[in-house]
Design a protein around this motif. Structure first.
Motif, PDB file in Angstrom:
ATOM      1  N   ALA A 490     -11.044  -8.317   7.931  1.00  0.00           N
ATOM      2  CA  ALA A 490     -10.511  -7.014   7.519  1.00  0.00           C
ATOM      3  C   ALA A 490     -11.517  -5.884   7.641  1.00  0.00           C
ATOM      4  O   ALA A 490     -11.135  -4.709   7.646  1.00  0.00           O
ATOM      5  CB  ALA A 490     -10.000  -7.091   6.084  1.00  0.00           C
ATOM      6  N   ASN A 533      -3.004  -3.063   5.714  1.00  0.00           N
ATOM      7  CA  ASN A 533      -2.961  -3.551   4.332  1.00  0.00           C
ATOM      8  C   ASN A 533      -1.655  -3.089   3.695  1.00  0.00           C
ATOM      9  O   ASN A 533      -1.467  -1.904   3.406  1.00  0.00           O
ATOM     10  CB  ASN A 533      -4.172  -3.011   3.554  1.00  0.00           C
ATOM     11  N   SER A 543      -8.116  -4.692  -3.337  1.00  0.00           N
ATOM     12  CA  SER A 543      -8.533  -4.776  -1.930  1.00  0.00           C
ATOM     13  C   SER A 543      -9.369  -3.576  -1.505  1.00  0.00           C
ATOM     14  O   SER A 543     -10.174  -3.667  -0.578  1.00  0.00           O
ATOM     15  CB  SER A 543      -7.319  -4.929  -1.012  1.00  0.00           C
TER      16      SER A 543
END
Length: 561
Positions: A490, A533, A543
């Motif tokens: 990510a 996301n 996150s």
């Protein structure tokens, strides 16, 4: 005597606070004593926490017997076992920070003097220890104890006579390949977990309870007493008395949770073959205690100690066997030449005093340094062009013939995608399964690839396929696996650039994880499209602020100096 509650209980200025306590039935006499929090993570979902209401009664009695006034509040406690293999697992690791925050808020809002923390399972234990380190108040940790194991002598995959619930998911692979009957599978469901308690094997829950004792935050010998044993209640009472000893001596959590104490815990983790999740949690506890400890430190310290106790999944023995062999005091006695024995503990005494009379009662379960299960450490940190910030694996749970593994990559963009391929029997021996977008940010929540690994082992592919991920693994996993690959996909870590067919080399003993394809370094300079996301709620918040797994996947709670 440490007594900060007096700041809001002195008359006449704080009579309003005294009136609120008195509305609960507290007396003037009780309000003159130290006010001690009993932090209870009881619920009737998680079997490791089912007995905590009973234990808190004994803790409160111990506090009263030693001259304190107990007050109680609760916090959440999710069950990893129930959250495995579905989207609920994304919510598990983030609860660790919620627990630490809840405890901080209650302790600070009410100016309580000390706390006894009751928990048993995977993220609850480190969350409570993080709170203790953050608050730096007198604190004692009490766990609820492991379940008794199920018994199965015939065809036991662990090689002994004990089983744990984790065998069920492993056996699903056997059921799907018709090597186990439906009736056999149903027998496991009914008999693998005969009592309440945390898992019977050395998963993350029991690992962290053992490490809490090893770092001095629990009474000696308490970590592995079975949940259903009467001695568990006696320890709860003694823990209530112990917090008052700390109060009277002015001993706070950071005098116990020191760098030296964490190093002791890391060495014990290596000796018992503890969970890979211990890496995340120890780094997080160190962060909250403002202790300088890195992923590299964890790896180098672990290498100093071989694997001495072959517990499931790294051997045939359950926590019951470990308890009967002497538990944490016994294994620390075996390690005393490599431990710092001058560390303070919740007894008010140094570690040396606590283990002075410890004995090993079964040398098959707790071995000598001269006769290890393997010379490999319980935890290994790997680095290479695929994981420049590091990755984590567990040599004690990897078959010897898989400690070096090279094969072509088969890339999955999620755990769900990988599970579908595994269930369809499409995975081939020799492949390296790459499961990405499952890190702290990308998951989000860094879920465990527990189910994938268990199914592969049940299909007899545990040593024939290697699973690597930026997510985590369960403490109960065995086979060839590497997790915590950092940086994660990510944040455009190298794992995001791996393609199907890339040759990947994993050398556990050599400490490396490399993509051998010639164009890989050039590929890392390219810009790639990352998955969007789409998380909502707390996971969306989490996150955006969580740090890398190489730093413990913590949410920052202070400005960096």
């Amino acid at each position: 005597m440490f007594h900060r509650s007096k700041d809001i209980l002195n008359q006449p200025e704080w009579s309003n606070v005294r009136a609120l306590y008195k509305s609960n039935g507290f007396t003037d006499e009780e309000l003159e004593k130290p006010i001690i929090a009993v932090v209870n993570s009881f619920n009737t979902i998680c079997p490791g926490h089912y007995n905590l209401n009973n234990l808190t009664q004994y803790v409160r009695e111990g506090i009263r017997a030693a001259g304190g006034t107990p007050v109680e509040f609760g916090t959440i406690a999710a069950c990893d076992g129930m959250a495995m293999g579905h989207k609920g697992m994304r919510h598990i690791l983030p609860t660790r920070e919620l627990i630490a925050n809840d405890i901080e808020m209650m302790m600070e809002a009410h100016r309580l003097d000390g706390m006894v923390l009751l928990g048993s399972c995977d993220k609850i234990v480190p969350g409570m220890l993080m709170a203790a380190a953050r608050l730096d108040l007198p604190a004692v940790f009490v766990n609820g104890g492991p379940t008794l194991p199920g018994r199965m002598k015939e065809n036991n995959p662990y090689g002994g006579e004990h089983i744990d619930h984790s065998i069920i998911q492993q056996s699903l692979g056997s059921l799907n390949t018709n090597t186990m009957s439906w009736d056999q599978y149903m027998w496991l469901e009914d008999n693998a977990c005969p009592t309440i308690g945390s898992c019977a094997m050395l998963g993350t829950a029991n690992t962290m309870c053992c490490l809490a004792e090893a770092m001095g935050m629990s009474l000696p010998g308490s970590a592995v007493i079975p949940a259903v044993y009467s001695h568990r209640m006696a320890v709860a009472f003694q823990s209530g008395k112990a917090i008052m000893t700390l109060i009277n001596k002015g001993i706070k959590a950071r005098q116990i949770i020191t760098r030296e104490a964490l190093i002791n815990a890391i060495k014990v983790n290596s000796a018992i073959g503890g969970s890979t999740n211990a890496v995340l949690h120890t780094l997080a506890i160190a962060y909250e205690g403002e202790i300088d400890l890195t992923l590299e430190d964890f790896g180098s310290i672990s290498r100093e100690v071989p694997h001495l106790s072959p517990m499931i999944p790294g051997g045939p023995y359950a926590l019951l066997d470990f308890y009967e062999a002497g538990g944490i005091p016994a294994i620390m006695k075996q390690l005393e030449t490599v431990l710092d024995l001058d560390t303070m503990t919740v007894t008010g005494h140094k570690l040396q005093e606590n283990i002075k009379h410890a004995k090993v009662l079964n040398k098959d379960v707790i071995r000598d340094l001269s006769n290890p299960v393997t010379t490999s450490s319980g935890i290994a940190i790997l680095k290479g062009n695929l994981a420049p910030e590091g990755a984590v694996t567990k040599p004690s749970a990897i078959p010897k013939d898989a400690l070096k593994f090279t094969g072509p990559a088969v890339v999955f963009e999620s755990e769900k995608e990988a599970l579908e391929e595994i269930a369809a029997n499409k995975v081939k021996a020799g492949n390296v399964l790459v499961i990405r977008n499952e890190g702290p940010k990308g998951g989000p929540g860094m879920p465990e690839m527990y189910k994938a690994m268990k199914m592969l082992v049940g299909m007899n592919l545990g040593s024939k396929v290697c699973v690597i991920t930026d997510g985590r693994f369960s403490g109960s996993n065995n086979g060839c696996f590497v997790g915590h690959i950092c940086p994660e996909a990510a944040v455009e870590g190298p794992i995001a650039y791996v393609k199907n067919g890339d040759v990947i080399s994993v050398d556990v003993e050599g400490g490396s994880i490399e993509v051998l394809s010639e164009d890989f370094e050039d590929r890392l300079k390219e810009k790639i499209q990352l998955p969007k996301n789409k998380s909502k709620g707390y996971l969306h918040v989490y996150s955006n602020i969580v740090t890398s797994a190489s730093r413990g996947a913590v949410i920052p709670t202070r400005e960096e100096s």
